[in-house]
Enzyme design. Structure first.
Site, mmCIF file in Angstrom:
data_model
loop_
_atom_site.group_PDB
_atom_site.id
_atom_site.type_symbol
_atom_site.label_atom_id
_atom_site.label_comp_id
_atom_site.label_asym_id
_atom_site.label_seq_id
_atom_site.Cartn_x
_atom_site.Cartn_y
_atom_site.Cartn_z
ATOM 1 N N THR A 218 0.829 -1.216 0.000
ATOM 2 C CA THR A 218 0.000 0.000 0.000
ATOM 3 C C THR A 218 0.862 1.265 0.000
ATOM 4 O OG1 THR A 218 -1.545 -1.241 1.401
ATOM 5 C CG2 THR A 218 -1.997 1.095 1.142
ATOM 6 N N ARG B 237 7.775 -2.313 3.029
ATOM 7 C CA ARG B 237 7.789 -2.172 4.483
ATOM 8 C C ARG B 237 8.066 -3.535 5.099
ATOM 9 N NH1 ARG B 237 2.807 1.175 6.903
ATOM 10 N NH2 ARG B 237 3.480 2.763 5.418
ATOM 11 N N SER C 239 5.730 4.641 8.416
ATOM 12 C CA SER C 239 4.550 5.366 8.868
ATOM 13 C C SER C 239 4.274 5.178 10.358
ATOM 14 C CB SER C 239 3.360 4.937 8.018
ATOM 15 O OG SER C 239 2.245 5.729 8.308
ATOM 16 N N HIS C 240 3.138 4.609 10.671
ATOM 17 C CA HIS C 240 2.683 4.486 12.052
ATOM 18 C C HIS C 240 3.163 3.190 12.703
ATOM 19 C CE1 HIS C 240 0.111 2.679 9.125
ATOM 20 N NE2 HIS C 240 -0.246 1.802 10.030
ATOM 21 N N ASP D 86 1.177 10.840 13.262
ATOM 22 C CA ASP D 86 1.826 9.534 13.305
ATOM 23 C C ASP D 86 3.322 9.640 13.014
ATOM 24 O OD1 ASP D 86 1.791 10.001 10.575
ATOM 25 O OD2 ASP D 86 1.508 7.888 10.075
ATOM 26 N N ASP E 282 5.347 9.417 10.462
ATOM 27 C CA ASP E 282 5.875 10.255 9.379
ATOM 28 C C ASP E 282 5.016 11.505 9.167
ATOM 29 O OD1 ASP E 282 3.784 8.721 8.422
ATOM 30 O OD2 ASP E 282 4.614 8.543 6.406
ATOM 31 N N ASP F 125 1.954 12.114 8.444
ATOM 32 C CA ASP F 125 0.907 12.295 7.431
ATOM 33 C C ASP F 125 -0.492 12.007 7.983
ATOM 34 O OD1 ASP F 125 1.293 9.565 7.569
ATOM 35 O OD2 ASP F 125 1.390 9.254 5.397
ATOM 36 N N ARG F 126 -0.560 11.318 9.126
ATOM 37 C CA ARG F 126 -1.878 11.071 9.715
ATOM 38 C C ARG F 126 -2.182 12.103 10.798
ATOM 39 N NH1 ARG F 126 -2.967 4.620 10.377
ATOM 40 N NH2 ARG F 126 -2.403 4.084 8.240
ATOM 41 N N THR G 66 -8.524 1.795 -1.038
ATOM 42 C CA THR G 66 -7.668 2.209 0.077
ATOM 43 C C THR G 66 -6.256 2.546 -0.411
ATOM 44 O OG1 THR G 66 -8.911 0.903 1.647
ATOM 45 C CG2 THR G 66 -6.626 1.359 2.211
ATOM 46 N N LYS H 227 -1.311 12.495 2.250
ATOM 47 C CA LYS H 227 -2.112 13.014 3.349
ATOM 48 C C LYS H 227 -1.184 13.823 4.241
ATOM 49 C CE LYS H 227 -1.928 8.434 5.437
ATOM 50 N NZ LYS H 227 -2.187 7.293 4.560
ATOM 51 N N ARG I 3 -9.422 -6.274 8.324
ATOM 52 C CA ARG I 3 -10.112 -5.055 8.741
ATOM 53 C C ARG I 3 -11.597 -5.206 8.405
ATOM 54 N NH1 ARG I 3 -5.713 -2.139 10.008
ATOM 55 N NH2 ARG I 3 -4.074 -1.720 8.493
HETATM 56 C C1 G1P Z 1 -3.560 1.501 5.921
HETATM 57 C C2 G1P Z 1 -4.851 2.290 5.885
HETATM 58 C C3 G1P Z 1 -4.946 3.066 4.608
HETATM 59 C C4 G1P Z 1 -3.719 3.954 4.444
HETATM 60 C C5 G1P Z 1 -2.461 3.117 4.579
HETATM 61 C C6 G1P Z 1 -1.215 3.978 4.568
HETATM 62 O O1 G1P Z 1 -3.527 0.586 4.854
HETATM 63 O O2 G1P Z 1 -5.968 1.439 6.029
HETATM 64 O O3 G1P Z 1 -6.126 3.822 4.612
HETATM 65 O O4 G1P Z 1 -3.719 4.598 3.211
HETATM 66 O O5 G1P Z 1 -2.479 2.383 5.806
HETATM 67 O O6 G1P Z 1 -1.196 4.899 5.619
HETATM 68 P P1 G1P Z 1 -3.910 -0.961 5.012
HETATM 69 O O7 G1P Z 1 -3.034 -1.502 6.113
HETATM 70 O O8 G1P Z 1 -5.346 -0.994 5.413
HETATM 71 O O9 G1P Z 1 -3.655 -1.551 3.664
HETATM 72 ZN ZN ZN Z 2 1.978 7.760 8.087
#
Ligand code: G1P
Ligand code: ZN
Length: 553
Positions: free
Chosen positions: A18, A22, A123-124, A287, A289, A291-292, A354, A386, A506
């Protein structure tokens, strides 16, 4: 110094998900793991095909480089610089200390007209030696690379036999200014400056300064991640918020043990502060990085889907959006609250899969101005990611422009448009085979669900979401199983594309309530019936052995 050619072997599984590649830090620390991926990326940017000779397209190009400062960031920066030099890159703009938040990287790419940028972030996801690391490439529009590029990188990575790397020594990444690594120029830039200029162009900084002068209080939790320096520079230094407004402001390699994912579960300290009687006027978090975002009022939590809807409804009050919005977009699992606003405003509303990359085409084509996801991500056409601090400033400006609190803005919104009760239930760490079988069975069962009754609700549509991009016509299928009901309620199932351990299921639950006298039910209670439907349809408990979701937000 000389360029070295070092033989290597392909690693399986270097396919970006996504948001880039990672993996666990331990995976990235294997000799040649990062090097291979970077070589594959540079080869593709240099214009070579999956198995062809290297090209020279990078010789007159600038790349941006920076990351969220997590463990391995500094080492990875040095490695990438040496590879970039050996692969003929002309110039790299590097965030000081190797730091750049994701939205700031996007801003720098756009403002400096770079070919693209390499962002080091997971990211998070938790950081530290046992945590996660990540690398992603953003293109010249400042947004995540499209699938054609990431697939080309993956294909190249699977055919890789050697990497090129300079044997120069490490360079100083902490002092601003220009230096050389062989023939390549490295300019160490202030990571905040370009980003702050963009924020200045969108928001009413005089109004915001006045708010803090008159005693408005904010608690912004940067969660020991890269957003801290941005928030401190803009809010405390430029807008005059009292020092201490930004907490956990120093980026740490392991985020000080925090899980920098701003939701009510992981940002519990902020929630506790905001629930106190003497809570500040406004609370927010970002978060890893930056962006959230999560925004809160006194004793009040705003869900991301509602946030996007409220921002859309009031956008004209913000200087950068004074002329109105071209359109809005949300990811499919995000609640339909914003759809109702778009309808009233008479602007288009797009529903994408997504992941932020799907918004890029719509933004580039001038079809939308704002976009958002249920996963605490909101953004606009100012960058192609974002943007956490942007959203926090937007809500600050909104409170200043209306003189209203966060809670009263949201309640008024529900009163006008109705409330979309919304929750996401995550089942983490499921063995991949079990998760895949669950989704396969759901998909196989789809034709049977239509017309089926569950309590007072009947299924009106059951499908696997597929998106045809209105700009380039590309189709992305299998984006999530949806059950839609006759009263507007929905249950959506999909597997995460960002996890690094097992699979995460999810489950997204949503129902609409127009009656203001029934808009105050606790969310999980309001959605209990739908949660039971999800269980009935998917058999999550039996299949996973989990008594309930690991996280419900
Ligand atoms: C998750 C979030 C999605 C976001 C992505 C990157 O992805 O659900 O909305 O864009 O992190 O921050 P997922 O783990 O669901 O594929
Ligand atoms: Zn992030």
């Amino acid at each position: 110094m000389a360029n070295q050619t070092i033989p290597t072997q392909a690693f399986a599984g270097q396919r970006p998900g996504t948001s880039g590649l990672r993996k666990k830090v331990t995976v990235f620390m294997q000799p040649m793991y990062l090097e291979n991926f970077v070589q594959a990326l540079l080869d593709v940017l240099n214009g070579c095909r999956a198995d062809g000779p290297a090209g020279t397209a990078l010789h007159d190009q600038t790349l941006v480089l920076g990351g969220d400062g997590r463990y391995h960031n500094r080492l990875a920066v040095q490695t990438i610089l040496k590879q970039a030099a050996a692969n003929g890159v002309r110039r790299v703009l590097l965030g000081q200390g190797g730091l750049l938040s994701t939205p700031a990287a996007s801003a720098v790419i756009r403002r400096r007209q770079a070919l693209g940028g390499i962002i080091l972030s997971a990211s998070h996801n938790p950081g530290g030696p046992d945590g996660d690391f990540g690398i992603k490439y953003n293109a010249s529009n400042g947004g995540p690379a499209n699938e054609a590029l990431t697939e080309a990188v993956y294909a190249r990575s699977q055919n890789l036999r050697e990497i090129r790397c300079s044997d120069a020594s490490d360079i100083d990444i902490d002092t601003l200014g220009v230096r050389w690594l062989d023939q390549m120029q490295v300019e160490v830039i202030d990571p905040v400056a370009d980003y702050a200029a963009v924020m200045r162009s969108l928001f009413d900084f005089d109004l915001l300064r006045g708010m803090f002068q008159r005693g408005f209080t904010l608690r912004l939790d940067a969660m020991n991640a890269v957003g801290g320096p941005y928030a401190k520079a803009i809010l405390e230094n430029e807008l005059g918020a009292p020092s201490g407004t930004v907490v956990n402001a120093l980026p740490l390699e392991d985020f000080g043990g925090l899980h920098p994912d701003p939701n009510p579960v992981n940002a519990e300290d902020l929630i506790a502060h905001m629930m106190r009687a003497d809570a500040p006027d406004y609370g927010a978090a970002m978060d890893g990085d930056a962006d959230r975002n999560m925004v809160l009022g006194r004793q009040f939590i705003v869900t991301p889907s509602d946030s996007l809807a409220v921002m859309t409804a009031h956008a004209r009050l913000i200087p950068g959006y004074r002329d109105g919005l071209l359109g809005v977009a949300r990811s499919m699992p995000t609640s339909a609250a914003v759809d109702r606003v778009a309808k009233v405003l008479g602007i288009p509303c797009f529903e994408t899969p997504t992941g932020w990359k799907f918004f890029g085409n719509l933004l580039d084509a001038g079809r939308v101005t704002l976009c958002g996801e249920e996963s605490y991500g909101t953004g606009s056409s100012h960058v192609r990611e974002k943007d956490g601090l942007w959203a926090i400033l937007f809500w600050l400006n909104l409170q200043g422009a209306t003189g209203r609190s966060v809670e009263s803005l949201v309640r008024e919104h529900w009163h006008t448009y109705g409330r979309n009760y919304y929750s996401r239930h995550d089942y983490e760490g499921i063995p991949t085979v079990i998760a895949d079988a669950l989704m396969a069975d759901l998909r196989a069962g789809l034709p049977g669900w239509r017309g089926q009754a569950f309590g007072s609700r009947t299924v009106t549509l059951a499908d696997d979401f597929s998106y045809a991009d209105p700009v380039d016509g590309s189709v992305s299928a299998h984006q999530g199983v949806r059950l839609m009901f006759d009263d507007g309620a929905r249950v959506v199932f999909r597997l995460s594309g960002t996890g690094t351990e097992g699979a995460t299921l999810r489950v997204y639950l949503e129902r609409y309530e127009a009656d203001p006298s029934r808009q105050d039910t606790p969310v999980q209670q309001a959605l209990a019936e739908l949660a039971a439907v999800a269980e009935q349809v998917a058999g999550i408990r039996t299949r996973t052995g989990m008594a309930g979701p690991s996280v419900a937000t």
